[in-house]
Design a protein around this motif. Structure first.
Motif, PDB file in Angstrom:
ATOM      1  N   UNK A  11       0.886  -1.162   0.000  1.00 29.40           N
ATOM      2  CA  UNK A  11       0.000   0.000   0.000  1.00 29.40           C
ATOM      3  C   UNK A  11       0.925   1.212   0.000  1.00 29.40           C
ATOM      4  N   UNK A  12       0.770   2.065  -1.006  1.00 33.21           N
ATOM      5  CA  UNK A  12       1.725   3.152  -1.207  1.00 33.21           C
ATOM      6  C   UNK A  12       1.038   4.486  -0.985  1.00 33.21           C
ATOM      7  N   UNK A  13       1.732   5.373  -0.299  1.00 30.14           N
ATOM      8  CA  UNK A  13       1.196   6.707  -0.025  1.00 30.14           C
ATOM      9  C   UNK A  13       1.910   7.739  -0.896  1.00 30.14           C
ATOM     10  N   UNK A  14       1.097   8.505  -1.650  1.00 29.63           N
ATOM     11  CA  UNK A  14       1.648   9.606  -2.448  1.00 29.63           C
ATOM     12  C   UNK A  14       1.101  10.900  -1.858  1.00 29.63           C
ATOM     13  N   UNK A  21       4.932  16.920  -2.793  1.00 29.37           N
ATOM     14  CA  UNK A  21       5.227  15.508  -2.579  1.00 29.37           C
ATOM     15  C   UNK A  21       6.730  15.315  -2.404  1.00 29.37           C
ATOM     16  N   UNK A  22       7.105  14.516  -1.402  1.00 30.26           N
ATOM     17  CA  UNK A  22       8.528  14.358  -1.137  1.00 30.26           C
ATOM     18  C   UNK A  22       9.246  13.731  -2.341  1.00 30.26           C
ATOM     19  N   UNK A  23      10.431  14.216  -2.618  1.00 32.92           N
ATOM     20  CA  UNK A  23      11.263  13.797  -3.746  1.00 32.92           C
ATOM     21  C   UNK A  23      10.687  14.185  -5.104  1.00 32.92           C
ATOM     22  N   UNK A  24       9.648  15.000  -5.106  1.00 37.29           N
ATOM     23  CA  UNK A  24       9.198  15.625  -6.357  1.00 37.29           C
ATOM     24  C   UNK A  24       9.357  17.136  -6.235  1.00 37.29           C
ATOM     25  N   UNK A  25       8.764  17.689  -5.149  1.00 33.67           N
ATOM     26  CA  UNK A  25       8.758  19.148  -5.000  1.00 33.67           C
ATOM     27  C   UNK A  25      10.163  19.736  -4.960  1.00 33.67           C
ATOM     28  N   UNK A  26      11.085  19.034  -4.288  1.00 35.19           N
ATOM     29  CA  UNK A  26      12.446  19.569  -4.178  1.00 35.19           C
ATOM     30  C   UNK A  26      13.075  19.748  -5.556  1.00 35.19           C
ATOM     31  N   UNK A  27      12.664  18.893  -6.482  1.00 36.31           N
ATOM     32  CA  UNK A  27      13.266  18.950  -7.813  1.00 36.31           C
ATOM     33  C   UNK A  27      12.480  19.870  -8.760  1.00 36.31           C
ATOM     34  N   UNK A  28      11.608  20.681  -8.121  1.00 33.76           N
ATOM     35  CA  UNK A  28      10.911  21.731  -8.874  1.00 33.76           C
ATOM     36  C   UNK A  28      11.274  23.108  -8.315  1.00 33.76           C
ATOM     37  N   UNK A  49      -2.601   4.080  -2.836  1.00 31.02           N
ATOM     38  CA  UNK A  49      -2.938   3.122  -3.877  1.00 31.02           C
ATOM     39  C   UNK A  49      -2.056   1.890  -3.718  1.00 31.02           C
ATOM     40  N   UNK A  50      -2.483   0.784  -4.333  1.00 28.41           N
ATOM     41  CA  UNK A  50      -1.680  -0.430  -4.246  1.00 28.41           C
ATOM     42  C   UNK A  50      -0.675  -0.494  -5.390  1.00 28.41           C
TER      43      UNK A  50
END
Ligand code: SF4
Lengths: 86, 364
Positions: free
Chosen positions: A22-25, B1-8, A30-31
């Motif tokens: 189960x992954x958190x974005x 989002x971690x590891x996305x925002x920093x690269x923006x 989502x899975x």
């Protein structure tokens, strides 16, 4: 199409013989199938594409890149200030 | 989002941009392979922020765009069958065949369903034993492991009502096709970062050595792309062909061998026609003979496909970096994202769609 984003593994489980996570974005969950990243554990960041984790994100490398890039940005800023002063 | 925002981060982007300006004497033509990168470049206006010595051309890295028309027409014929549940990633639904697309097949009563993962298609097969579930498997090396796993899983469960139309494509042969063309003007590449998560970057070393070009596996955020461009420019300025990895947090030299092993178990390399470009030897994946029971094109023989491409469309030249979208006479006139003539206008990652969508304002 090759869009793949980093998400954090919240838990792992088995489904139909496959290791899943189960992954958190950032709040959206989502899975994803973890069969290609067997070392992924709770707390790991994985790069997910079309329902499959393709790699574990290397957090040390990410931090090192960001440190290096901030250093570059600082040097450029200094240079600009120097030029402006002249 | 971690590891996305920093690269923006605009500050980091600004520093990189200045360093690029300082490093370049040029002129240089650099191709970004991947449609996702094209999309980011347009979205953040990176092409307009770069010094004039650098020209970015857009590569063939959108699997939706290069899927051959015959495959789309065949998929449409299979999707229209009453016994079939037809599944595909969302980006394929609007791709025009010769005279139809999957959305229209659906509106006429075809059972067409969008899936996020190929494993959802396997689940549908499990839950609908009296129906045939067909999955349209397109994509680059990035997508192949998941699509291969769907067949492996169906085989393990003994499902006989799951099959795939496979039209996978491979990046390195396409790069070689571009580099060996006499009209080639590409001097360096940003390689597609997520393709490299699977393949690793070491497969590019022979190409870099043979054609004496820099190849830089690069991520998708604006800071990644600018850093990829900086590294490419530095290699070009120093006269150093070779591979240098920008996307260190995700890409290693060896990639993901476990994923490649499953791809090899299910698929095998074949020659493949790329829409708009033509046949490229060894540039595709097809289902192995041992797995033929899962091959939808063998299961449902579709005869008499006659394809028709709109004559005006120059997407082939665009995909090879020879022309830019606005050089097409139909761009923004007869051809728009709502009524696309060619695949590069349909897919959000296609160069024509990216040019059309973004009102090219800068990030900085
Ligand atoms: S604008 Fe439309 S017709 Fe012209 S090359 Fe792009 S997709 Fe083809």
């Amino acid at each position: 199409m090759c869009l793949a984003i980093p998400g954090r593994v919240l838990k792992t489980f088995e489904e139909n013989g496959l290791v899943m996570g189960l992954i958190d974005y950032a709040g959206v969950q989502n899975q994803a199938c973890l069969t290609y990243t067997p070392e992924a554990e709770v707390g790991s960041y994985v790069i997910v594409h079309a329902g499959f984790a393709l790699q574990i994100l290397n957090e040390d490398e990410a931090q090192a890149s960001l440190r290096e890039l901030s250093r570059l940005a600082d040097i450029m800023e200094e240079d600009r200030k120097e030029k402006d002063a002249k | 989002m971690k590891y996305l925002d920093e690269f923006r981060d605009p500050q980091l982007a600004k520093g990189l941009l200045e360093e690029i300006k300082r490093a370049v004497t040029g002129p240089w033509v650099i191709m970004e392979i991947c449609g996702g990168q094209t999309h980011s470049i347009m979205r953040y206006g990176i092409d307009q922020l770069l010094p004039p010595e650098i020209t970015l051309v857009h590569g063939p890295g959108c699997p939706v765009c290069v899927t051959p028309l015959e495959t789309i027409d065949r998929a449409l014929a299979i999707a229209a069958r009453p016994d079939v549940i037809f599944t595909s990633f969302g980006d394929m639904l609007r791709v025009p065949g010769s005279s139809d697309d999957l959305f229209r097949v659906k509106s006429r009563g075809g059972d067409v369903r969008m899936v996020y993962s190929p494993l959802e298609a396997v689940k549908m097969a499990r839950e609908n034993p009296d129906r045939e579930v067909v999955f349209l498997a397109v994509g680059f090396e990035t997508t192949a492991p998941g699509n291969a796993m769907a067949i492996k899983q169906a085989a393990a469960e003994g499902l006989t009502n799951f099959s795939e139309i496979v039209s996978h494509v491979l990046v390195p042969p396409a790069m070689e096709a571009i580099l060996s063309s006499p009209a080639c003007r590409v001097q360096g590449f940003l390689a597609a970062g997520h393709v490299c998560t699977i393949m690793g970057w070491d497969e590019y070393e022979p190409i870099a050595a043979k054609y004496r070009v820099p190849i830089v596996p690069t991520g998708f955020e604006p800071v990644d792309i600018l850093e990829g461009i900086l590294k490419t420019v530095q290699l070009l300025e120093n006269g150093q062909p070779g591979v240098e990895n920008q996307y260190l947090r995700v890409v290693s030299a060896e990639g993901n061998p476990a994923a490649r092993a499953v791809v090899d178990e299910i698929y095998t390399v074949c020659d493949r026609k790329w829409r708009g470009i033509g046949m490229i030897p060894g540039s595709g994946l097809m289902i192995r003979d041992e797995m033929a029971a899962f091959d939808a094109e063998k299961k449902f023989k579709v005869e008499g496909i006659v394809t028709e491409e709109p004559e005006i469309c120059i997407s082939g030249e665009i995909l090879q970096g020879l022309k830019k979208p606005h050089e097409c006479p139909a761009f923004g006139k007869e051809c728009t994202p709502t009524s696309p003539l060619g695949a590069t206008m349909v897919s959000s990652e296609g160069a024509c769609a990216a040019y059309h969508k973004y009102s090219r304002k800068g990030l900085l």
